[in-house]
Design a protein around this motif. Structure first.
Motif, PDB file in Angstrom:
ATOM      1  N   LEU A   4       0.726  -1.339  -0.054  1.00 41.35           N
ATOM      2  CA  LEU A   4       0.003   0.000  -0.060  1.00 41.35           C
ATOM      3  C   LEU A   4       0.743   1.207   0.051  1.00 41.35           C
ATOM      4  O   LEU A   4       0.211   2.371  -0.109  1.00 41.35           O
ATOM      5  N   SER A  61     -16.773   1.556   7.325  1.00 38.12           N
ATOM      6  CA  SER A  61     -15.414   0.936   7.449  1.00 38.12           C
ATOM      7  C   SER A  61     -15.440   0.223   9.098  1.00 38.12           C
ATOM      8  O   SER A  61     -14.442  -0.735   9.003  1.00 38.12           O
ATOM      9  N   GLN A  62     -15.983   0.668   9.917  1.00 40.98           N
ATOM     10  CA  GLN A  62     -15.963  -0.122  11.354  1.00 40.98           C
ATOM     11  C   GLN A  62     -16.762  -1.271  11.135  1.00 40.98           C
ATOM     12  O   GLN A  62     -16.119  -2.149  11.819  1.00 40.98           O
ATOM     13  N   THR A  65     -14.261  -3.827   9.421  1.00 35.78           N
ATOM     14  CA  THR A  65     -13.254  -3.887  10.632  1.00 35.78           C
ATOM     15  C   THR A  65     -13.805  -5.052  11.542  1.00 35.78           C
ATOM     16  O   THR A  65     -12.948  -6.104  11.673  1.00 35.78           O
ATOM     17  N   ARG A  68     -13.914  -8.613  10.087  1.00 34.83           N
ATOM     18  CA  ARG A  68     -12.656  -9.294  10.001  1.00 34.83           C
ATOM     19  C   ARG A  68     -12.100  -9.844  11.364  1.00 34.83           C
ATOM     20  O   ARG A  68     -11.578 -10.953  11.276  1.00 34.83           O
ATOM     21  N   PHE A  76     -12.327  -4.570   2.404  1.00 30.61           N
ATOM     22  CA  PHE A  76     -12.107  -3.353   2.950  1.00 30.61           C
ATOM     23  C   PHE A  76     -10.555  -3.596   3.420  1.00 30.61           C
ATOM     24  O   PHE A  76     -10.190  -4.349   4.073  1.00 30.61           O
ATOM     25  N   ILE A  77      -9.754  -2.295   2.962  1.00 31.88           N
ATOM     26  CA  ILE A  77      -8.268  -2.354   3.600  1.00 31.88           C
ATOM     27  C   ILE A  77      -8.277  -1.451   4.566  1.00 31.88           C
ATOM     28  O   ILE A  77      -7.579  -1.662   5.806  1.00 31.88           O
ATOM     29  N   GLU A  78      -8.471  -0.117   4.377  1.00 24.03           N
ATOM     30  CA  GLU A  78      -8.373   0.946   5.066  1.00 24.03           C
ATOM     31  C   GLU A  78      -9.276   2.184   4.909  1.00 24.03           C
ATOM     32  O   GLU A  78      -9.566   2.324   3.685  1.00 24.03           O
ATOM     33  N   GLN A  79      -9.434   2.919   5.821  1.00 22.09           N
ATOM     34  CA  GLN A  79     -10.280   4.215   5.642  1.00 22.09           C
ATOM     35  C   GLN A  79      -9.104   5.407   5.420  1.00 22.09           C
ATOM     36  O   GLN A  79      -8.167   5.528   6.268  1.00 22.09           O
ATOM     37  N   LEU A  80      -9.262   6.115   4.324  1.00 23.76           N
ATOM     38  CA  LEU A  80      -8.086   7.436   4.085  1.00 23.76           C
ATOM     39  C   LEU A  80      -8.616   8.495   4.632  1.00 23.76           C
ATOM     40  O   LEU A  80      -7.570   9.490   4.961  1.00 23.76           O
ATOM     41  N   GLN A  85     -11.860   5.415   0.950  1.00 25.75           N
ATOM     42  CA  GLN A  85     -11.394   4.111   1.472  1.00 25.75           C
ATOM     43  C   GLN A  85     -10.254   3.466   0.471  1.00 25.75           C
ATOM     44  O   GLN A  85     -10.846   3.717  -0.749  1.00 25.75           O
TER      45      GLN A  85
END
Length: 245
Positions: A4, A61-62, A65, A68, A76-80, A85
């Motif tokens: 990333l 996002s929450q 997460t 997972r 989902f990887i991450e919130q920017l 995202q």
């Protein structure tokens, strides 16, 4: 493990009803932007609502997460930032999966049962993801005949949908929220694995307060019941509070 570092947004690939998808400098990663737009009637009615994208991005996002941590893989990887995202690129299976714990929406209309009638076990329904056809209802044999998904993929989707349902019920119960029903989408990774994708928010979940039975989802917009974004903000606040407890 996806690399990333230095990922940058590139060209717009797709604009949906509530999100935009962009390519990035990593071919396995997409950049998702949540728009301040709400739709109904399969996109025929569209309205811009300030802060709607920000709230949905945070909720989704929450929830991704949380799932997972319970062993449910998703894109989902991450919130920017407030509305953006990074997600894993997948090939979306054109099969919308609806999980129903209580009767509502089209189920009530089809079968003339009582609103919020509780089911002895969750009902799983499939719809063909095709806007031109208004996402028609279909069964497993229909999906196989149309080449929408394989038999193994359908089996996996059903299993994952039940697992997601169990965990979401736990999450929303802590928030004093009843999970009536919700829509899921799944995608195929480059390795051919079926994983959860799209989003998880009041846009695709039907939620009611356990005490008042008032809607806490997009039915506020569909039925003209009042301001929608404050209701979404209430869901986010309850979610964040339940995470802290």
């Amino acid at each position: 493990m996806l690399e990333l570092s230095g990922v940058e947004k590139q060209e717009l690939l797709y604009q949906g009803k509530a999100k935009e998808m962009y390519a990035t400098t990593n071919p396995e990663v997409l950049w998702v932007h949540y728009m301040d737009q709400v739709t109904a009637l399969n996109g025929k009615r569209k309205v811009r609502m300030a802060d709607k994208g920000k709230v949905n991005c945070a909720i989704s996002s929450q929830l991704f997460t949380d799932l997972r941590t319970q062993g449910i893989e998703n894109h989902f990887i991450e919130q920017l930032g407030p509305t953006d995202q990074l997600v894993q690129r997948v090939q979306i299976i054109p099969l919308e999966t609806v999980v129903r714990n209580y009767a509502s929406g089209s189920f009530v209309k089809r079968y003339q049962v009582d609103y919020l009638q509780k089911f002895e076990q969750p009902v799983i329904e499939f719809f063909y993801k095709n806007d031109a056809l208004d996402d028609p209802f279909l069964n497993d044999d229909d999906a196989l005949a149309l080449g929408v998904a394989t038999s193994d993929q359908i089996t996996e989707i059903r299993k994952l949908a039940r697992q997601v349902n169990q965990h979401l019920i736990q999450i929303f119960t802590k928030m004093n929220v009843q999970l009536v029903d919700f829509k899921l989408e799944f995608g195929l990774t480059t390795a051919g694995d079926v994983i959860l994708a799209d989003e998880l928010s009041p846009d695709n979940c039907r939620l009611v307060d356990m005490n008042t039975k008032e809607s806490l989802d997009k039915d506020i917009f569909r039925k003209g019941l009042g301001e929608m974004v404050p209701v979404y903000e209430e869901i986010l606040q309850r979610l964040q509070h339940s995470e802290e407890v």
